[in-house]
Design an enzyme around this catalytic site. Sequence first.
Site, PDB file in Angstrom:
ATOM      1  CG  ASN A  45     -24.276 -27.247  35.599  1.00 49.62           C
ATOM      2  OD1 ASN A  45     -25.248 -27.731  35.386  1.00 49.62           O
ATOM      3  ND2 ASN A  45     -23.921 -25.998  35.631  1.00 49.62           N
ATOM      4  CB  CYS A  56     -18.553 -29.201  32.743  1.00 51.41           C
ATOM      5  SG  CYS A  56     -17.670 -27.740  32.904  1.00 51.41           S
ATOM      6  CD  GLU A  58     -20.276 -29.782  28.487  1.00 50.69           C
ATOM      7  OE1 GLU A  58     -20.162 -29.624  29.842  1.00 50.69           O
ATOM      8  OE2 GLU A  58     -20.011 -28.717  27.868  1.00 50.69           O
ATOM      9  CB  CYS A  87     -15.350 -25.693  29.412  1.00 52.12           C
ATOM     10  SG  CYS A  87     -14.818 -26.924  30.300  1.00 52.12           S
ATOM     11  CB  CYS A  90     -15.724 -30.409  28.515  1.00 53.04           C
ATOM     12  SG  CYS A  90     -16.365 -30.333  30.180  1.00 53.04           S
TER      13      CYS A  90
HETATM   14  N1  THU Z   1     -20.535 -25.420  32.555  1.00 56.91           N
HETATM   15  C1  THU Z   1     -20.758 -26.812  31.995  1.00 56.91           C
HETATM   16  O1  THU Z   1     -21.444 -27.581  32.660  1.00 56.91           O
HETATM   17  N2  THU Z   1     -20.347 -27.030  30.976  1.00 56.91           N
HETATM   18  C2  THU Z   1     -19.696 -26.334  29.996  1.00 56.91           C
HETATM   19  O2  THU Z   1     -19.332 -26.747  28.973  1.00 56.91           O
HETATM   20  C3  THU Z   1     -19.279 -24.841  30.385  1.00 56.91           C
HETATM   21  C4  THU Z   1     -20.107 -24.745  31.727  1.00 56.91           C
HETATM   22  C5  THU Z   1     -20.993 -25.365  33.720  1.00 56.91           C
HETATM   23  C6  THU Z   1     -20.000 -25.159  34.938  1.00 56.91           C
HETATM   24  C7  THU Z   1     -20.639 -24.447  36.044  1.00 56.91           C
HETATM   25  O3  THU Z   1     -21.356 -25.108  36.808  1.00 56.91           O
HETATM   26  C8  THU Z   1     -21.558 -23.339  35.046  1.00 56.91           C
HETATM   27  O4  THU Z   1     -21.553 -23.902  33.794  1.00 56.91           O
HETATM   28  C9  THU Z   1     -20.553 -21.976  34.906  1.00 56.91           C
HETATM   29  O5  THU Z   1     -19.270 -21.981  34.231  1.00 56.91           O
END
Ligand code: THU
Length: 144
Positions: A45, A56, A58, A87, A90
Amino acid sequence: MSPDQLEALVARAREARSRAYAPYSGYAVGAAVLGVDGRIFGGCNVENALYGATVCAERVALWTAVAAGLRELTALAVVTPNGGAPCGFCRQVLAEFAGPDLVLAVAGPEGAARVHRLGELLPLAWGRDDLVSGGGGGGAPPGG
Ligand code: THU
């Protein structure tokens, strides 16, 4: 997909997580996608002071793969601080390049991954087949 392949993919996601840029949430995430051609691409991320500009792990992994010419995925592994699953954004973006059988391995910083399928986490995914022409009827301006 063999247990060894799955383990290798999770290991790549863990490695990518070490490069997470998450100064605002402190929630470091790593991901790795496996292409049908066997290539693996990692991502983490990447947050931004304008919070909404954050992306994110992903999507970073997937877009890196697409930018390298990959168009079809076999599996994605994601490693989060608490084993949280991908999420909604994604899941939707993954559905562009994979079908409901895509393997989604979700893990915490240590230990084994939980294995899901995309179709389980995003049932009835909306996609290109739903983009049928409305024949112009849907876009008419009010009173026009
Ligand atoms: N985040 C991800 O990288 N992947 C996910 O599936 C959920 C959330 C990151 C986004 C942000 O940088 C942090 O987690 C908090 O939301």
